[in-house]
Write a protein that holds these residues in place. Structure first.
Motif, PDB file in Angstrom:
ATOM      1  N   PHE A  43      23.316   8.627  -3.235  1.00 30.84           N
ATOM      2  CA  PHE A  43      24.052   8.956  -2.023  1.00 30.84           C
ATOM      3  C   PHE A  43      23.777  10.422  -1.688  1.00 30.84           C
ATOM      4  O   PHE A  43      24.109  11.313  -2.475  1.00 30.84           O
ATOM      5  CB  PHE A  43      25.560   8.748  -2.227  1.00 30.84           C
ATOM      6  CG  PHE A  43      25.934   7.324  -2.504  1.00 30.84           C
ATOM      7  CD1 PHE A  43      26.141   6.439  -1.463  1.00 30.84           C
ATOM      8  CD2 PHE A  43      26.083   6.868  -3.803  1.00 30.84           C
ATOM      9  CE1 PHE A  43      26.497   5.128  -1.714  1.00 30.84           C
ATOM     10  CE2 PHE A  43      26.433   5.558  -4.061  1.00 30.84           C
ATOM     11  CZ  PHE A  43      26.633   4.686  -3.004  1.00 30.84           C
ATOM     12  N   GLU A  44      23.177  10.675  -0.540  1.00 35.70           N
ATOM     13  CA  GLU A  44      22.864  12.050  -0.158  1.00 35.70           C
ATOM     14  C   GLU A  44      24.122  12.858   0.172  1.00 35.70           C
ATOM     15  O   GLU A  44      24.248  14.011  -0.219  1.00 35.70           O
ATOM     16  CB  GLU A  44      21.930  12.067   1.054  1.00 35.70           C
ATOM     17  CG  GLU A  44      20.508  11.696   0.727  1.00 35.70           C
ATOM     18  CD  GLU A  44      19.609  11.815   1.936  1.00 35.70           C
ATOM     19  OE1 GLU A  44      19.910  12.608   2.839  1.00 35.70           O
ATOM     20  OE2 GLU A  44      18.608  11.098   1.968  1.00 35.70           O
ATOM     21  N   LYS A  45      25.039  12.252   0.857  1.00 29.71           N
ATOM     22  CA  LYS A  45      26.222  12.992   1.329  1.00 29.71           C
ATOM     23  C   LYS A  45      27.355  13.022   0.309  1.00 29.71           C
ATOM     24  O   LYS A  45      28.275  13.814   0.451  1.00 29.71           O
ATOM     25  CB  LYS A  45      26.709  12.396   2.639  1.00 29.71           C
ATOM     26  CG  LYS A  45      25.627  12.474   3.703  1.00 29.71           C
ATOM     27  CD  LYS A  45      26.167  12.341   5.067  1.00 29.71           C
ATOM     28  CE  LYS A  45      24.979  12.395   6.010  1.00 29.71           C
ATOM     29  NZ  LYS A  45      25.204  12.977   7.240  1.00 29.71           N
ATOM     30  N   ALA A  46      27.295  12.146  -0.691  1.00 25.18           N
ATOM     31  CA  ALA A  46      28.329  12.130  -1.730  1.00 25.18           C
ATOM     32  C   ALA A  46      27.659  11.952  -3.097  1.00 25.18           C
ATOM     33  O   ALA A  46      27.706  10.881  -3.695  1.00 25.18           O
ATOM     34  CB  ALA A  46      29.319  11.011  -1.468  1.00 25.18           C
ATOM     35  N   PRO A  47      26.980  12.996  -3.640  1.00 27.05           N
ATOM     36  CA  PRO A  47      26.238  12.854  -4.884  1.00 27.05           C
ATOM     37  C   PRO A  47      27.093  12.536  -6.100  1.00 27.05           C
ATOM     38  O   PRO A  47      26.574  12.083  -7.115  1.00 27.05           O
ATOM     39  CB  PRO A  47      25.539  14.206  -5.046  1.00 27.05           C
ATOM     40  CG  PRO A  47      26.250  15.150  -4.157  1.00 27.05           C
ATOM     41  CD  PRO A  47      26.882  14.337  -3.073  1.00 27.05           C
ATOM     42  N   ASN A  50      26.442   9.029  -7.389  1.00 24.54           N
ATOM     43  CA  ASN A  50      25.142   8.614  -7.925  1.00 24.54           C
ATOM     44  C   ASN A  50      25.314   8.107  -9.354  1.00 24.54           C
ATOM     45  O   ASN A  50      25.937   8.758 -10.181  1.00 24.54           O
ATOM     46  CB  ASN A  50      24.156   9.784  -7.914  1.00 24.54           C
ATOM     47  CG  ASN A  50      23.725  10.153  -6.520  1.00 24.54           C
ATOM     48  OD1 ASN A  50      23.936   9.398  -5.574  1.00 24.54           O
ATOM     49  ND2 ASN A  50      23.116  11.301  -6.399  1.00 24.54           N
TER      50      ASN A  50
END
Length: 75
Positions: A43-47, A50
């Motif tokens: 997830f780019e906006k919520a790492p 991951n």
């Protein structure tokens, strides 16, 4: 997906003698392969979310048809 493969297989060569000096040859193989990997989610906006989702394992056997034909001429 990150995967690792391990395998082995015998190779068989065939040669057809048409005369004392002229022949054709080819090779074929049978490969057994074992693999293991992880399917990952990013997830780019919520790492913080991951993670590694699941581990994938398996095996396969594949017969490889002859792909080359060798023409042999002996002098």
């Amino acid at each position: 997906m990150d995967q690792k493969y391990y395998g082995f297989g015998p190779v068989l060569g065939l040669q057809f003698n048409l005369s004392k000096r002229f022949s054709f040859a080819t090779e074929t193989s049978l490969v057994y392969k074992v693999y293991q990997g992880q399917d990952k989610i990013f997830f780019e906006k919520a790492p913080q979310f991951n993670n590694s989702k699941e581990i994938i394992t398996g095996s396969s056997i594949k017969y490889n048809l002859p792909t080359s034909l060798y023409i042999i001429y002996r002098i």
